[in-house]
Design a protein around this motif. Structure first.
Motif: not given
Length: 160
Positions: A20-21, A27-30, A45-46, A68-71
């Motif tokens: 996942d890229s 960045h928002l969680v960070a 990412a990745c 985190g994963s969005l894909n």
């Protein structure tokens, strides 16, 4: 806000799953965690399980790994997690969130598969992360009042 690493601060490892890229939520969680005073080691990412293991060697004080994963390929991306936990390379809790499945029928079966891999917590709302980390720390420090962490975390997550 100061983003410097504090040797006395609480540290977490943050990353996006291996295939996942997508990094905007990362960045928002960070940013959220830093606003609560956490040291955030953001692997970006990745990130493979091997990358996480290497980070934990460098930052052994990390309280948790947040993936985190969005894909929707979190289960495939975390396939090496059981082996890493078994050999002791990952000993802190692993928290996963985001879009965790590519199917329309997301839920219990996908969650069960992730838990079977060794994921400790699945969070649907990133705003709950600081409270969950506080509960995990309380449990680790023996301040949970005798109540299992799963009850505390499930109650927190169910509120949202």
């Amino acid at each position: 806000m100061k983003n410097d690493y504090s040797p006395n601060g609480r540290t977490v490892i943050l990353c996006v799953a291996a295939s996942d890229s997508h990094v905007v939520a990362n960045h928002l969680v960070a940013y959220l965690l830093r606003s609560y005073g956490f040291n955030v080691v953001n692997l970006g990412a990745c990130t493979t399980i091997a990358d996480i293991c290497h980070a934990l060697v460098r930052w052994p004080e990390a309280e948790a790994v947040l993936v985190g994963s969005l894909n929707g390929h979190a289960r495939q991306d975390l396939a090496d997690l059981p082996e890493a936990k078994q050999r002791g390379a990952i000993t802190c809790p692993v928290i996963v969130g985001g879009n965790l499945s590519v199917t329309v029928d997301r839920g219990v079966s996908e969650d069960a598969a992730l838990y079977a891999l060794g994921v400790d917590y699945i969070l649907r709302d990133p705003s709950t992360i600081p409270a969950v980390l506080d509960e995990l720390r309380a449990q680790r420090d023996g301040d949970s009042g005798g109540c299992p962490i799963s009850s505390h975390v499930e109650a927190l997550v169910d509120e949202y």
